[in-house]
Structure formats: structure tokens, C-alpha cells
Design a protein around this motif. Structure first.
Motif, PDB file in Angstrom:
ATOM      1  N   GLU A 240       8.505   2.298   2.844  1.00 27.49           N
ATOM      2  CA  GLU A 240       9.210   3.478   2.324  1.00 27.49           C
ATOM      3  C   GLU A 240      10.652   3.501   2.781  1.00 27.49           C
ATOM      4  N   ASN A 241      11.086   2.437   3.455  1.00 30.11           N
ATOM      5  CA  ASN A 241      12.456   2.357   3.948  1.00 30.11           C
ATOM      6  C   ASN A 241      12.724   3.209   5.182  1.00 30.11           C
ATOM      7  N   ARG A 242      11.663   3.636   5.864  1.00 27.93           N
ATOM      8  CA  ARG A 242      11.854   4.346   7.133  1.00 27.93           C
ATOM      9  C   ARG A 242      11.824   3.321   8.253  1.00 27.93           C
ATOM     10  N   LEU A 243      12.598   3.582   9.303  1.00 27.26           N
ATOM     11  CA  LEU A 243      12.664   2.624  10.415  1.00 27.26           C
ATOM     12  C   LEU A 243      11.512   2.843  11.405  1.00 27.26           C
ATOM     13  N   THR A 244      10.306   2.785  10.904  1.00 28.62           N
ATOM     14  CA  THR A 244       9.165   3.030  11.785  1.00 28.62           C
ATOM     15  C   THR A 244       8.660   1.748  12.436  1.00 28.62           C
ATOM     16  N   GLY A 245       9.245   0.610  12.053  1.00 29.82           N
ATOM     17  CA  GLY A 245       8.779  -0.660  12.610  1.00 29.82           C
ATOM     18  C   GLY A 245       7.653  -1.232  11.777  1.00 29.82           C
ATOM     19  N   LYS A 246       7.379  -2.541  11.960  1.00 29.92           N
ATOM     20  CA  LYS A 246       6.336  -3.188  11.141  1.00 29.92           C
ATOM     21  C   LYS A 246       5.947  -4.537  11.738  1.00 29.92           C
ATOM     22  N   ARG A 247       4.904  -5.109  11.184  1.00 25.16           N
ATOM     23  CA  ARG A 247       4.511  -6.463  11.556  1.00 25.16           C
ATOM     24  C   ARG A 247       5.537  -7.426  10.987  1.00 25.16           C
ATOM     25  N   MET A 248       5.974  -8.389  11.776  1.00 24.54           N
ATOM     26  CA  MET A 248       6.974  -9.338  11.315  1.00 24.54           C
ATOM     27  C   MET A 248       6.292 -10.636  10.923  1.00 24.54           C
ATOM     28  N   ALA A 249       5.781 -10.612   9.673  1.00 22.76           N
ATOM     29  CA  ALA A 249       4.925 -11.706   9.210  1.00 22.76           C
ATOM     30  C   ALA A 249       5.668 -13.037   9.152  1.00 22.76           C
ATOM     31  N   GLU A 250       7.000 -12.986   9.001  1.00 23.27           N
ATOM     32  CA  GLU A 250       7.746 -14.234   8.825  1.00 23.27           C
ATOM     33  C   GLU A 250       8.079 -14.940  10.136  1.00 23.27           C
ATOM     34  N   VAL A 251       7.810 -14.293  11.268  1.00 19.03           N
ATOM     35  CA  VAL A 251       8.070 -14.961  12.553  1.00 19.03           C
ATOM     36  C   VAL A 251       7.042 -16.081  12.734  1.00 19.03           C
ATOM     37  N   PRO A 252       7.487 -17.310  13.019  1.00 18.86           N
ATOM     38  CA  PRO A 252       6.535 -18.424  13.143  1.00 18.86           C
ATOM     39  C   PRO A 252       5.412 -18.122  14.141  1.00 18.86           C
ATOM     40  N   ALA A 253       4.198 -18.526  13.785  1.00 17.67           N
ATOM     41  CA  ALA A 253       2.999 -18.179  14.561  1.00 17.67           C
ATOM     42  C   ALA A 253       3.101 -18.618  16.024  1.00 17.67           C
ATOM     43  N   ILE A 254       3.902 -19.634  16.293  1.00 18.28           N
ATOM     44  CA  ILE A 254       4.008 -20.137  17.673  1.00 18.28           C
ATOM     45  C   ILE A 254       4.517 -19.052  18.634  1.00 18.28           C
ATOM     46  N   PHE A 255       5.228 -18.051  18.079  1.00 20.65           N
ATOM     47  CA  PHE A 255       5.732 -16.959  18.934  1.00 20.65           C
ATOM     48  C   PHE A 255       4.681 -15.879  19.179  1.00 20.65           C
ATOM     49  N   GLY A 256       3.572 -15.902  18.432  1.00 22.84           N
ATOM     50  CA  GLY A 256       2.533 -14.881  18.580  1.00 22.84           C
ATOM     51  C   GLY A 256       2.598 -13.886  17.442  1.00 22.84           C
ATOM     52  N   MET A 257       1.899 -12.738  17.624  1.00 27.61           N
ATOM     53  CA  MET A 257       1.906 -11.667  16.600  1.00 27.61           C
ATOM     54  C   MET A 257       3.018 -10.699  16.981  1.00 27.61           C
ATOM     55  N   VAL A 258       4.071 -10.669  16.168  1.00 29.29           N
ATOM     56  CA  VAL A 258       5.237  -9.873  16.555  1.00 29.29           C
ATOM     57  C   VAL A 258       5.366  -8.628  15.683  1.00 29.29           C
ATOM     58  N   TYR A 259       5.545  -7.490  16.338  1.00 25.03           N
ATOM     59  CA  TYR A 259       5.766  -6.223  15.643  1.00 25.03           C
ATOM     60  C   TYR A 259       7.086  -5.647  16.120  1.00 25.03           C
ATOM     61  N   SER A 260       7.896  -5.122  15.180  1.00 24.63           N
ATOM     62  CA  SER A 260       9.109  -4.438  15.621  1.00 24.63           C
ATOM     63  C   SER A 260       8.717  -3.022  16.047  1.00 24.63           C
ATOM     64  N   LYS A 261       9.706  -2.184  16.345  1.00 24.81           N
ATOM     65  CA  LYS A 261       9.396  -0.854  16.905  1.00 24.81           C
ATOM     66  C   LYS A 261       9.950   0.256  16.035  1.00 24.81           C
ATOM     67  N   ASN A 262       9.420   1.453  16.277  1.00 27.11           N
ATOM     68  CA  ASN A 262       9.919   2.654  15.617  1.00 27.11           C
ATOM     69  C   ASN A 262      11.290   2.985  16.219  1.00 27.11           C
ATOM     70  N   THR A 263      12.337   2.957  15.375  1.00 28.49           N
ATOM     71  CA  THR A 263      13.668   3.336  15.862  1.00 28.49           C
ATOM     72  C   THR A 263      14.185   4.560  15.093  1.00 28.49           C
TER      73      THR A 263
END
Ligand code: HEC
Ligand code: HEC
Length: 189
Positions: A32-55
Motif C-alpha cells: 500500500e506504499n506505507r513504510l511498514t517494512g517487508k520481507r526482502m525477497a531479493e536479498v540472496p539466500a546466503i544472507f538469510g531471511m531478511v526483513y526491513s523495519k517499520n519506519t
């Protein structure tokens, strides 16, 4: 609490919005275009499961209760006010002070994406590789010791280079090594 130190007038908010659109929205905005954060599916799997944050401005889930200084310090260094270090989130060591202040003015503005909103993604599960890298390569950056001012804004090449390096963080993905990078002098690597 030091808040609203930076003038929330149309000019910084508009400049902050430009920078947010180049940088922050793609990692932090939900569908919805709100800065609530989300799963960052495009980050290569070698870094783990990455989620941004609610800002959003939410006091509890977002950054409503961060001071301007805490935000600026975090954006420069990657270090949060509790001393913890954010991974994957870029640092902005070369962004002009006035531009960083504009980002904060925008985060404090009445614009739709930053209005207080509760949802938040789960915490990231960083891989062992990422955790090991934080000790050697993905380290927090020092806070700059001098003010950072604009390059000659009539020199289009200099201004474009500033935009690409200090705001767009293009080298983070386009340099030859994704991990071993010199963030403060991006063209050395
Ligand atoms: C490449 C993706 C990416 C970009 C671009 C990005 N972020 Fe982030 N950001 C993240 C991730 C991932 C985290 C969470 C890191 C963690 O869990 O350690 C984060 C964390 C944060 C936090 C800390 C929130 C908290 O509660 O700990 C703030 C504030 C923030 N980002 C603001 C911004 C701003 C402002 C911009 C643009 C100038 C921006 N981010 C650009 C991915 C990004
Ligand atoms: C988060 C990583 C990331 C960042 C940051 C990034 N890019 Fe990219 N860029 C990519 C990827 C991945 C592709 C390839 C996309 C594809 O093929 O669909 C790409 C493709 C491109 C292309 C097209 C190249 C071609 O041959 O088709 C250009 C031009 C480009 N980027 C310029 C930039 C500029 C300028 C910046 C900084 C303002 C930037 N990129 C920042 C990841 C990134």
C-alpha cells in the motif's frame, strides 16, 4: 527529547521525498506504499531471511520516538540507539548533511507513507555467513568528523556522481565484489 530541530518546511520535505523514492521506499514500503517494512525477497539466500523495519511515525512500532539525532547517527553509521547494528540496511557516510536532514524532515512530515501504522515484519534471521561477515567486512561506519556539503551543483557530472555514490548507493550492487567494499570511497574497490 530533541525533535523537529530540522525545519519541516516544503523545501526539505520535497527533497527528502526525492531521496526516499530513490532509496528507502523500495526496501521499506509495503504494497500500500506505507513504510511498514517487508520481507526482502531479493536479498540472496546466503544472507538469510531478511526483513526491513517499520519506519512510519508509529511511536511503538516505528520511529516516532527516535530523536532526529538518533536517526541521523543511524543512517550514517548503521548503529541503532540501543547500540545494535543493522545489517543489509545501507549506510550513508557521504550524504550531504542537508540531504540527511531532508530525509528526516520527510520522515516527520504528513505524507501518506510515513503516517503512523502498526504492522511490522518479523525480525530478520541472518545467516551465520552474515554474522561472520559483520566482524570483518560489513562493519558499522564511523560518524563523519566534518560537515558534508554539496558538490558544485552547476557541475552536472559532479552532482550526478554525488547522487549515484552518496544517495543511490549504486556501487553496493554494481561493483565487482558485493561484499568487500569501501563504503566511504566507493570507487577504490
Ligand atoms: C537495501 C534495502 C534498504 C534500503 C535501501 C534502506 N533500508 Fe532501512 N533497513 C533495511 C533493513 C533490512 C533493516 C533492518 C535491519 C536489521 O534487521 O538489522 C532496516 C532498518 C532501518 C531502520 C531501523 C529501524 C528499527 O526499528 O530498527 C531505519 C530507521 C531505516 N532502516 C531507515 C531507512 C531510510 C530512511 C532509508 C533511506 C535513506 C533506508 N532505511 C533504506 C533495509 C533497507
Ligand atoms: C539493490 C541492488 C542495486 C542497486 C542499489 C542499484 N542497482 Fe542497478 N541493477 C541491479 C540489478 C540486479 C540489475 C539487473 C536487473 C535486471 O537484469 O533485471 C540492475 C540493472 C541496472 C541497469 C541496467 C543495466 C543493463 O545492462 O541492462 C542500470 C543502467 C543500472 N542498474 C543502474 C543503476 C544505478 C545508476 C544505480 C544507482 C542510482 C543502481 N543501478 C543501483 C541492482 C541494483
Amino acid at each position: 527529547m530533541t525533535r523537529l530541530r530540522f525545519l519541516i518546511t516544503p523545501t526539505p520535505v520535497a527533497r527528502g521525498e526525492v531521496i526516499e523514492n530513490i532509496q528507502c521506499m523500495s526496501c521499506h514500503a509495503d504494497n500500500e506504499n506505507r513504510l511498514t517494512g517487508k520481507r526482502m525477497a531479493e536479498v540472496p539466500a546466503i544472507f538469510g531471511m531478511v526483513y526491513s523495519k517499520n519506519t512510519t511515525q508509529d511511536w511503538e512500532k516505528g520511529i516516532g520516538n527516535w530523536t532526529d539525532g538518533e536517526l541521523i547517527y543511524f543512517l550514517r553509521t548503521g548503529i541503532r540507539r540501543d547500540g545494535s547494528y543493522a545489517l543489509i540496511m545501507p549506510q550513508y557516510p557521504n550524504m550531504v548533511d542537508e540531504d540527511l536532514q531532508s530525509v528526516v524532515a520527510w520522515l516527520r512530515s504528513d505524507r501518506f507513507p510515513v503516517q503512523a501504522s502498526k504492522p511490522e515484519p518479523q525480525a530478520s534471521e541472518f545467516s551465520l555467513v552474515t554474522k561472520l561477515l559483520t566482524h570483518v567486512l560489513l562493519k558499522p561506519l564511523p560518524y563523519p568528523q566534518q560537515f558534508i556539503t554539496f558538490p558544485d551543483t552547476t557541475d552536472q557530472v559532479a552532482f550526478g556522481r554525488y547522487t549515484a555514490d552518496a544517495i543511490g548507493d549504486c556501487c553496493a550492487c554494481h561493483s565487482s565484489d558485493l561484499v568487500d567494499q569501501d563504503k566511504i570511497h566507493p570507487h577504490r574497490t
